[in-house]
Design an enzyme around this catalytic site. Structure first.
Site, mmCIF file in Angstrom:
data_model
loop_
_atom_site.group_PDB
_atom_site.id
_atom_site.type_symbol
_atom_site.label_atom_id
_atom_site.label_comp_id
_atom_site.label_asym_id
_atom_site.label_seq_id
_atom_site.Cartn_x
_atom_site.Cartn_y
_atom_site.Cartn_z
ATOM 1 N N ASN A 172 11.223 -9.006 7.162
ATOM 2 C CA ASN A 172 11.526 -8.326 8.424
ATOM 3 C C ASN A 172 10.979 -9.153 9.585
ATOM 4 O OD1 ASN A 172 12.783 -5.939 7.435
ATOM 5 N ND2 ASN A 172 10.782 -5.140 6.823
ATOM 6 N N ILE A 214 0.826 -1.211 0.000
ATOM 7 C CA ILE A 214 0.000 0.000 0.000
ATOM 8 C C ILE A 214 0.860 1.260 0.000
ATOM 9 C CG2 ILE A 214 -0.252 0.332 2.504
ATOM 10 C CD1 ILE A 214 -3.298 0.626 1.996
ATOM 11 N N VAL A 240 3.775 -5.388 10.465
ATOM 12 C CA VAL A 240 2.607 -6.270 10.398
ATOM 13 C C VAL A 240 3.031 -7.646 10.902
ATOM 14 C CG1 VAL A 240 0.899 -7.359 8.897
ATOM 15 C CG2 VAL A 240 1.615 -4.988 8.466
ATOM 16 N N HIS A 283 5.634 -12.109 6.123
ATOM 17 C CA HIS A 283 5.473 -11.734 4.720
ATOM 18 C C HIS A 283 6.835 -11.479 4.109
ATOM 19 C CE1 HIS A 283 5.231 -8.183 7.292
ATOM 20 N NE2 HIS A 283 5.865 -7.527 6.329
ATOM 21 N N MET A 284 6.914 -11.711 2.818
ATOM 22 C CA MET A 284 8.136 -11.476 2.056
ATOM 23 C C MET A 284 7.906 -10.254 1.164
ATOM 24 S SD MET A 284 9.758 -14.111 -0.707
ATOM 25 C CE MET A 284 10.569 -15.222 0.425
ATOM 26 N N HIS A 285 8.795 -9.266 1.272
ATOM 27 C CA HIS A 285 8.752 -8.130 0.345
ATOM 28 C C HIS A 285 9.509 -8.517 -0.924
ATOM 29 C CE1 HIS A 285 7.646 -4.893 3.353
ATOM 30 N NE2 HIS A 285 8.120 -5.805 4.184
HETATM 31 P P1 AMP Z 1 6.966 -4.814 7.548
HETATM 32 O O1 AMP Z 1 7.641 -3.577 8.062
HETATM 33 O O2 AMP Z 1 7.951 -5.787 6.957
HETATM 34 O O3 AMP Z 1 6.060 -5.441 8.584
HETATM 35 O O4 AMP Z 1 6.091 -4.338 6.330
HETATM 36 C C1 AMP Z 1 4.699 -4.245 6.357
HETATM 37 C C2 AMP Z 1 4.272 -3.688 5.030
HETATM 38 O O5 AMP Z 1 2.883 -3.851 4.888
HETATM 39 C C3 AMP Z 1 4.560 -2.189 4.859
HETATM 40 O O6 AMP Z 1 5.414 -2.005 3.736
HETATM 41 C C4 AMP Z 1 3.171 -1.593 4.635
HETATM 42 O O7 AMP Z 1 3.184 -0.525 3.700
HETATM 43 C C5 AMP Z 1 2.382 -2.778 4.151
HETATM 44 N N1 AMP Z 1 0.944 -2.746 4.383
HETATM 45 C C6 AMP Z 1 0.290 -2.486 5.547
HETATM 46 N N2 AMP Z 1 -1.037 -2.562 5.376
HETATM 47 C C7 AMP Z 1 -1.233 -2.897 4.082
HETATM 48 C C8 AMP Z 1 -2.404 -3.120 3.287
HETATM 49 N N3 AMP Z 1 -3.645 -3.033 3.802
HETATM 50 N N4 AMP Z 1 -2.254 -3.439 1.981
HETATM 51 C C9 AMP Z 1 -1.013 -3.528 1.447
HETATM 52 N N5 AMP Z 1 0.125 -3.326 2.143
HETATM 53 C C10 AMP Z 1 0.013 -3.005 3.445
#
Ligand code: AMP
Length: 119
Positions: free
Chosen positions: A90, A34, A99, A103-105
């Protein structure tokens, strides 16, 4: 399959909140971040609620392996497979995990600079 009703990624998996999905199978889903940090910034998420890598077990073997299979397909479909990309997970406070659903970026679409912040 474990689920946390308060988790934003569990809600995306369930279709309860919208996301721009680019890939989905029975184990994982991938969608645009997002708040993209790079021209291509996709999150690849196991459908099962796993809080972080600290919680990965043998029971998650298929889902965790599928993250990489999905990443390859997303890299191809978003056009960064040949130019290169970075996969990043992370975990916990020092890594800035926001979050609490593993999850994998996938970052790409431009040169990505150093792997971590210089000391
Ligand atoms: P992290 O810091 O690795 O936990 O990254 C969490 C990621 O989730 C961040 O890059 C946010 O921008 C992304 N994020 C949070 N909420 C949403 C959402 N509803 N849809 C898409 N991405 C999201």
């Amino acid at each position: 399959m474990a689920r946390d009703p308060n988790c934003v990624f569990c809600k995306i998996v369930a279709g309860e909140i919208p996301a721009k999905k680019v890939y989905e199978d029975d184990l994982v889903v991938a969608f645009h971040d997002i708040n993209p940090r790079t021209p291509v910034h996709i999150l690849i998420v196991p459908k099962e609620h796993i809080v972080s890598a600290n919680d990965a077990t043998e029971a998650h073997r298929d889902a965790l392996g599928q993250l990489f299979i999905a990443a390859r397909q997303v890299a191809e479909s978003t056009g960064v497979a040949k130019t290169g990309y970075r996969l990043l997970v992370n975990n916990g406070p020092h890594a800035g995990q926001e979050v609490m659903h593993l999850h994998m970026h996938l970052f790409g679409g431009q040169p990505l600079g150093p792997m971590v912040m210089p000391r």
